[in-house]
Motif scaffolding. Structure first.
Motif, mmCIF file in Angstrom:
data_model
loop_
_atom_site.group_PDB
_atom_site.id
_atom_site.type_symbol
_atom_site.label_atom_id
_atom_site.label_comp_id
_atom_site.label_asym_id
_atom_site.label_seq_id
_atom_site.Cartn_x
_atom_site.Cartn_y
_atom_site.Cartn_z
ATOM 1 N N GLU A 1 0.813 -1.211 0.000
ATOM 2 C CA GLU A 1 0.000 0.000 0.000
ATOM 3 C C GLU A 1 0.852 1.269 0.000
ATOM 4 O O GLU A 1 0.588 2.210 -0.754
ATOM 5 C CB GLU A 1 -0.921 -0.018 1.227
ATOM 6 C CG GLU A 1 -2.046 0.998 1.172
ATOM 7 C CD GLU A 1 -3.046 0.723 0.057
ATOM 8 O OE1 GLU A 1 -3.572 1.714 -0.497
ATOM 9 O OE2 GLU A 1 -3.291 -0.458 -0.253
ATOM 10 N N LYS A 2 1.903 1.310 0.829
ATOM 11 C CA LYS A 2 2.702 2.531 0.962
ATOM 12 C C LYS A 2 3.648 2.761 -0.213
ATOM 13 O O LYS A 2 4.267 3.823 -0.306
ATOM 14 C CB LYS A 2 3.484 2.506 2.269
ATOM 15 C CG LYS A 2 2.608 2.696 3.502
ATOM 16 C CD LYS A 2 3.441 2.827 4.767
ATOM 17 C CE LYS A 2 2.558 3.093 5.980
ATOM 18 N NZ LYS A 2 3.359 3.227 7.232
ATOM 19 N N LEU A 3 3.747 1.796 -1.121
ATOM 20 C CA LEU A 3 4.575 1.980 -2.313
ATOM 21 C C LEU A 3 3.743 2.280 -3.554
ATOM 22 O O LEU A 3 4.297 2.507 -4.633
ATOM 23 C CB LEU A 3 5.448 0.747 -2.560
ATOM 24 C CG LEU A 3 6.624 0.555 -1.603
ATOM 25 C CD1 LEU A 3 7.390 -0.719 -1.933
ATOM 26 C CD2 LEU A 3 7.567 1.759 -1.636
ATOM 27 N N LYS A 4 2.437 2.286 -3.393
ATOM 28 C CA LYS A 4 1.578 2.631 -4.532
ATOM 29 C C LYS A 4 1.794 4.093 -4.902
ATOM 30 O O LYS A 4 1.881 4.955 -4.054
ATOM 31 C CB LYS A 4 0.122 2.369 -4.184
ATOM 32 C CG LYS A 4 -0.193 0.881 -4.045
ATOM 33 C CD LYS A 4 -1.653 0.607 -3.732
ATOM 34 C CE LYS A 4 -1.909 -0.898 -3.671
ATOM 35 N NZ LYS A 4 -3.315 -1.219 -3.356
ATOM 36 N N GLY A 5 1.913 4.335 -6.183
ATOM 37 C CA GLY A 5 2.257 5.669 -6.652
ATOM 38 C C GLY A 5 3.733 5.804 -6.972
ATOM 39 O O GLY A 5 4.132 6.691 -7.728
ATOM 40 N N PHE A 6 4.544 4.916 -6.396
ATOM 41 C CA PHE A 6 5.983 4.898 -6.681
ATOM 42 C C PHE A 6 6.346 3.787 -7.665
ATOM 43 O O PHE A 6 7.305 3.917 -8.420
ATOM 44 C CB PHE A 6 6.779 4.700 -5.395
ATOM 45 C CG PHE A 6 6.639 5.811 -4.393
ATOM 46 C CD1 PHE A 6 7.220 7.049 -4.621
ATOM 47 C CD2 PHE A 6 5.926 5.611 -3.227
ATOM 48 C CE1 PHE A 6 7.094 8.078 -3.695
ATOM 49 C CE2 PHE A 6 5.802 6.624 -2.296
ATOM 50 C CZ PHE A 6 6.379 7.867 -2.523
ATOM 51 N N LEU A 7 5.620 2.672 -7.611
ATOM 52 C CA LEU A 7 5.891 1.510 -8.465
ATOM 53 C C LEU A 7 4.662 1.226 -9.327
ATOM 54 O O LEU A 7 3.530 1.447 -8.882
ATOM 55 C CB LEU A 7 6.210 0.284 -7.607
ATOM 56 C CG LEU A 7 7.379 0.409 -6.637
ATOM 57 C CD1 LEU A 7 7.534 -0.871 -5.827
ATOM 58 C CD2 LEU A 7 8.672 0.736 -7.366
ATOM 59 N N PRO B 1 13.001 3.326 -6.353
ATOM 60 C CA PRO B 1 13.222 4.650 -6.942
ATOM 61 C C PRO B 1 13.560 5.707 -5.889
ATOM 62 O O PRO B 1 13.093 5.638 -4.747
ATOM 63 C CB PRO B 1 11.876 4.955 -7.614
ATOM 64 C CG PRO B 1 11.270 3.612 -7.884
ATOM 65 C CD PRO B 1 11.697 2.748 -6.739
ATOM 66 N N GLU B 2 14.340 6.682 -6.293
ATOM 67 C CA GLU B 2 14.782 7.728 -5.375
ATOM 68 C C GLU B 2 13.608 8.469 -4.744
ATOM 69 O O GLU B 2 13.676 8.928 -3.601
ATOM 70 C CB GLU B 2 15.700 8.704 -6.120
ATOM 71 C CG GLU B 2 16.313 9.785 -5.260
ATOM 72 C CD GLU B 2 17.231 9.248 -4.178
ATOM 73 O OE1 GLU B 2 17.438 9.965 -3.173
ATOM 74 O OE2 GLU B 2 17.744 8.118 -4.335
ATOM 75 N N GLU B 3 12.493 8.555 -5.480
ATOM 76 C CA GLU B 3 11.319 9.252 -4.954
ATOM 77 C C GLU B 3 10.804 8.625 -3.662
ATOM 78 O O GLU B 3 10.242 9.315 -2.804
ATOM 79 C CB GLU B 3 10.199 9.263 -6.002
ATOM 80 C CG GLU B 3 10.486 10.076 -7.243
ATOM 81 C CD GLU B 3 11.317 9.334 -8.279
ATOM 82 O OE1 GLU B 3 11.564 9.899 -9.362
ATOM 83 O OE2 GLU B 3 11.715 8.179 -8.014
ATOM 84 N N VAL B 4 10.983 7.322 -3.525
ATOM 85 C CA VAL B 4 10.559 6.632 -2.302
ATOM 86 C C VAL B 4 11.318 7.187 -1.104
ATOM 87 O O VAL B 4 10.739 7.477 -0.049
ATOM 88 C CB VAL B 4 10.782 5.113 -2.418
ATOM 89 C CG1 VAL B 4 10.486 4.420 -1.087
ATOM 90 C CG2 VAL B 4 9.920 4.521 -3.522
ATOM 91 N N TYR B 5 12.613 7.372 -1.257
ATOM 92 C CA TYR B 5 13.441 7.812 -0.135
ATOM 93 C C TYR B 5 13.282 9.299 0.162
ATOM 94 O O TYR B 5 13.525 9.737 1.291
ATOM 95 C CB TYR B 5 14.903 7.467 -0.409
ATOM 96 C CG TYR B 5 15.116 5.988 -0.641
ATOM 97 C CD1 TYR B 5 14.744 5.062 0.331
ATOM 98 C CD2 TYR B 5 15.642 5.514 -1.840
ATOM 99 C CE1 TYR B 5 14.918 3.701 0.120
ATOM 100 C CE2 TYR B 5 15.821 4.162 -2.061
ATOM 101 C CZ TYR B 5 15.456 3.259 -1.083
ATOM 102 O OH TYR B 5 15.623 1.909 -1.294
#
Length: 222
Positions: free
Chosen positions: A68-74, A111-115
């Motif tokens: 759930e918390k990675l949706k929008g990033f992957l 992806p860097e956006e996650v961090y």
């Protein structure tokens, strides 16, 4: 029970079925289920950077289930296609009395956006500096929130696809475990987990996978 594995690198389900039948008739007990669709989205981030070519062909858990918390990033559509393929392969294996094996690279770079959104999740730099044009970072598997990402992923996966054997490469092809001396840039990672031994860190991560599978009803070897 003695385990005899067979790998079949094909994205064709009929070919996979033919190999499963061969495996069943010739004494194999397990078959690898984990080939994924090439993750072109990783290379598309920068086509000038050849390093992601190593990881785009490798299976990684978040390429199959996006927590759930990675949706929008992957890309969820990509993961859903892989998940659907896993379900169909599992049905074939069940038909021939075989068990599923997962082989992949973990923890795999994000992806860097996650961090930028979750700076405490950043783990070790894991790319090959002489080959990559960018820095790639795997998540820190000692971070409690990262642990929950993996727990959520494995629980959903094993609830539908009973994978009974997991095997991970932890220091190549876009994966890296914190403070391992075998990382290409050398041992590195966040200060928050530097005090832990690599052995304890590895055991903890593999135990998370095993426990999540068990919660989903699967007695998995990891």
């Amino acid at each position: 029970m003695r385990k005899i594995f067979l790998n079949c690198r094909t994205d064709n389900l009929e070919e996979y079925r033919e190999v499963a039948q061969f495996a069943s008739e010739n004494g194999f007990t397990h078959m690898v289920i984990s080939q994924v669709e090439p993750s072109m989205w990783q290379w598309d981030r920068d086509r000038r950077d050849p390093y992601s070519n190593w990881s785009m062909l490798q299976s990684a858990l978040f390429k199959i289930v996006v927590p759930e918390k990675l949706k929008g990033f992957l890309p969820e559509d990509y993961a859903n296609r892989n998940f659907d393929t896993f379900v169909k392969r599992a049905e074939i294996l069940k038909e021939y009395g075989l068990k599923a094996v997962y082989v992949g690279c973990e923890p795999a770079w994000l992806p860097e956006e996650v961090y930028r959104e979750h700076p405490a999740w950043r783990g070790p730099r894991c790319d090959q500096p002489r080959r990559s044009r960018h820095e790639y970072y795997a998540p820190c598997t000692d971070n409690p929130e990262v642990v929950e990402l993996y727990r959520e992923c494995i629980h959903k996966l094993c609830s539908i696809v009973p994978i009974e054997y997991f095997e991970f490469l932890t220091n190549d092809s876009g994966s890296g475990i914190c403070w391992s001396e075998r990382l290409y840039p050398g041992a590195n990672g966040p200060a928050s987990c530097k005090h832990l031994s690599v052995a304890d860190r590895a055991v903890h991560f593999l135990s998370v996978i095993q426990d999540a599978a068990k919660e989903a009803g699967v007695d998995a070897e990891v």
